[in-house]
Design an enzyme around this catalytic site. Sequence first.
Site, short mmCIF file in Angstrom:
data_model
loop_
_atom_site.label_atom_id
_atom_site.label_comp_id
_atom_site.label_asym_id
_atom_site.label_seq_id
_atom_site.Cartn_x
_atom_site.Cartn_y
_atom_site.Cartn_z
N LYS A 7 -35.25 -21.54 48.74
CA LYS A 7 -34.04 -22.66 48.80
C LYS A 7 -33.57 -23.15 49.82
O LYS A 7 -33.42 -24.39 50.10
CB LYS A 7 -32.72 -21.88 48.13
N THR A 8 -33.30 -22.35 50.91
CA THR A 8 -33.09 -22.98 52.29
C THR A 8 -34.06 -23.76 52.89
O THR A 8 -33.49 -24.75 53.50
CB THR A 8 -32.54 -21.69 53.25
N ASP A 22 -25.60 -24.82 51.06
CA ASP A 22 -26.31 -23.60 50.82
C ASP A 22 -25.32 -22.25 50.50
O ASP A 22 -24.24 -22.50 50.64
CB ASP A 22 -27.12 -23.35 52.21
N GLU A 23 -25.88 -21.46 49.66
CA GLU A 23 -25.32 -20.29 49.40
C GLU A 23 -24.13 -20.53 48.34
O GLU A 23 -22.97 -20.08 48.62
CB GLU A 23 -24.87 -19.49 50.69
N GLN A 46 -27.03 -12.91 43.88
CA GLN A 46 -26.63 -12.68 45.44
C GLN A 46 -25.30 -12.84 45.72
O GLN A 46 -24.92 -13.07 46.82
CB GLN A 46 -27.77 -13.28 46.33
N ARG A 77 -34.26 -8.69 51.97
CA ARG A 77 -34.64 -9.51 53.29
C ARG A 77 -36.01 -9.11 53.81
O ARG A 77 -36.31 -9.58 54.70
CB ARG A 77 -33.69 -8.85 54.42
P1 ATP Z 1 -32.36 -16.35 50.21
O1 ATP Z 1 -32.19 -16.29 48.58
O2 ATP Z 1 -32.61 -15.11 50.79
O3 ATP Z 1 -31.59 -17.24 50.97
P2 ATP Z 1 -34.26 -18.65 50.09
O4 ATP Z 1 -34.35 -19.03 48.61
O5 ATP Z 1 -33.22 -19.31 50.94
O6 ATP Z 1 -33.98 -17.13 50.27
P3 ATP Z 1 -35.99 -19.26 52.05
O7 ATP Z 1 -35.49 -18.54 53.21
O8 ATP Z 1 -35.79 -20.82 52.29
O9 ATP Z 1 -35.66 -18.65 50.79
O10 ATP Z 1 -37.58 -18.93 52.04
C1 ATP Z 1 -38.10 -17.62 52.22
C2 ATP Z 1 -39.37 -17.58 53.04
O11 ATP Z 1 -40.47 -18.09 52.24
C3 ATP Z 1 -39.33 -18.27 54.22
O12 ATP Z 1 -39.97 -17.68 55.23
C4 ATP Z 1 -40.08 -19.56 53.87
O13 ATP Z 1 -40.33 -20.19 55.13
C5 ATP Z 1 -40.98 -19.30 52.84
N1 ATP Z 1 -41.44 -20.28 52.05
C6 ATP Z 1 -40.52 -20.64 51.09
N2 ATP Z 1 -41.36 -21.89 50.43
C7 ATP Z 1 -42.74 -22.09 50.87
C8 ATP Z 1 -43.68 -22.85 50.64
N3 ATP Z 1 -43.64 -23.52 49.75
N4 ATP Z 1 -44.92 -22.55 51.34
C9 ATP Z 1 -44.50 -21.54 52.51
N5 ATP Z 1 -43.63 -20.85 52.84
C10 ATP Z 1 -42.62 -21.18 51.85
MG MG Z 2 -31.50 -19.01 51.73
#
Ligand code: ATP
Ligand code: MG
Length: 695
Positions: free
Chosen positions: A51-52, A242-243, A273, A617
Amino acid sequence: MNDARAYPPRERRVEPKRTVDFAAELNAAQHAAATHRDGPLLIVAGAGTGKTRTLVYRVAHLIERGVPPQRILLLTFTRRAAQEMLARAEKLVGQTSRGVHGGTFHGTAHRLLRRFGPETGLPGDFTILDQSDAEDLMQLSRAALGLGDKTKRFPKKETLHHVYSRHVNTDIPVGAILREEYPRFIAFEDDFARVFADYTARKQGRDLLDYDDLLLYWALMLESAPGIADKVAGLYDHILVDEYQDTNVLQARILKGMCRMHRNITVVGDDAQSIYAFRGATIRNILDFPREYHGAATVTLEENYRSTQPILDATNLLISRAEERFSKELFTRRTGGEKPWLVTAQDESQQTRFVVDRILELHEEGIPLREMAVLFRAGYMSADLEIELTARNIPFDKWGGLKFLEAAHVKDVLAFLRVLENPRDEVSWYRLLLLMPGIGEVTARNAVQSMADLAWSHEAFGRFQPPPRAREAHAALVRLLGDLRGNAGGDEGRVAREITRVRAMYDDILRERYDRVEPRLSDLDQLQTIAGGYPDRSTFLSAIALEPPSATSDLGFGADAEDDTLILSTAHSSKGREWDAVFVIWAVDGYFPMARALGSDDEIEEERRLMYVAMTRARNHLAVSYPLNAYDTRRGADYSIDQVSRFLDRGVRKAFQKVVLETVADPSLTPDADATAPEVDLRALLKNRFAPPNA
Ligand code: ATP
Ligand code: MG
């Protein structure tokens, strides 16, 4: 001047922009979200699904499309998160991304209110009250209304403030909050209203804004002042959040106002979350988004890129127990890796020993310390670990749960600066008056009253006639404040110099008050160092009220970001982060979930989501540990036998491998097997000790 030296500009080197291949670096759903044209967009997805990352790419994409960076607003939960996301965007599209406005809701509110406040009747030089200041002011209102003395059962300032803040952030009527959370205070509903009215008037009369006011005034500016609303909302063409699961009703209102002209809003969140309901956050914001923003596009993401399958199995199971849940089960292609560990320790020191040993082991296998984190429910739970890490020379940085700025002596020194900045700051006046030898409650109250009578002019305090006992202190304070005021003019290091002058008086007061003064003095040295980084007093005071340092490294001591340091963090502050190896310690009922959160089902559910946040995490290694025995004064008992956290029920535990720690027997305490005949008969030595002399 003839001897002026020529100073040539350095060659300006700009990193070449790389072409971003959006389709290759994102999966199809992420790509669709990042390149979504205009209009409302909701991304709702589980932990680690990118997402981030998608939000960062969306910022980059907007800039590539030609949206001027300064017309993009990125709202995050901490300033640190915004900085990191923008640093990542910069790697994609180069330095232009620095123009993007990134920050928290409160930080952005502050910026906008300083700029537009005067047009809406707000003073330009308001002071921000942090939570404990706000509680102190609530106490003044309570006392002014005679509610403190009338009955001892009247709620304390913390309760008053909590109810007030909840009401403001959620729009839930005060009566309903009392019925739900404090039924024993229902009879006081009218008095609550009187205290809140006085508190509001007091803030307004003294140019004070609490945290909630920052959001409230921002919302009101958008909703009740069409001319200004157009200007404020007109600042940005795109808003990204975000969040989003941790925003409240007030924040949703603000967003609505900010994008009513263009509706270019992207929000990202995960209901599983949501961990700030205790502060009024509501996942209704996510659920109602499609209804609030007609025609909103919704993107869901299900592939987790962060964790290995065994870790994901455990966290999927953990969250499957949640009562309400909207996001889907996650999958990952990161097969392989071992099951997470569930570690039983005899007591806290064994848990500590395990964590440190295992960290060193993983470090030897090549994982840098900064890729490892130890997470816990509350800041104090890492005390033993911190001692051990220090003893074994392992550098660490602690996030969340820092008490530095809440320390009385730090607040004392800030109080001096605050009355200089805002002579109406009643809370700070009380604080510093009561510090002075010879000045007690009555004199302080009279002094504040006489200043109020003189409309808080700069001279008002000097004109106050103190009783004989307080004359010396009064004169000293008048001299100091006059001195500091005379030192006007903004130049670098000025705030730090002001603190030096305050300390010329204050350090002696501190020595009088405490036996162990050194650690306190070094806190003040730290404060001074921090102050040195700010251009002027007003910026300094606002910044530390709004974005108090939340990590040891923010304080200038401890570690640099560059150094290889282990991270210790509260579960709350770990949100959005990831590490190669994660340790969750104190997975004990009463610790995690925390005892005081066991009041209602909602609170327990929130604790479960918090544990989910903590465990999700981890990328490759996860160890959850619980000590079986604890010396626990907090729970009233000296010693207790602990139960593993209720969230790790039998089913969830199946996803873990059990680890039992071997005890290393202390060789000096094992009986000497070779000894046959006793060397001495100890009992015989004592036997006759109390025998009558002539027996
Ligand atoms: P959270 O809910 O914990 O905030 P999130 O959904 O925001 O998590 P991210 O932190 O953006 O997730 O991504 C998690 C990990 O996966 C990061 O290291 C990110 O770089 C990697 N990632 C996400 N999408 C891809 C992709 N399409 N290709 C490679 N790596 C990815
Ligand atoms: Mg995130």
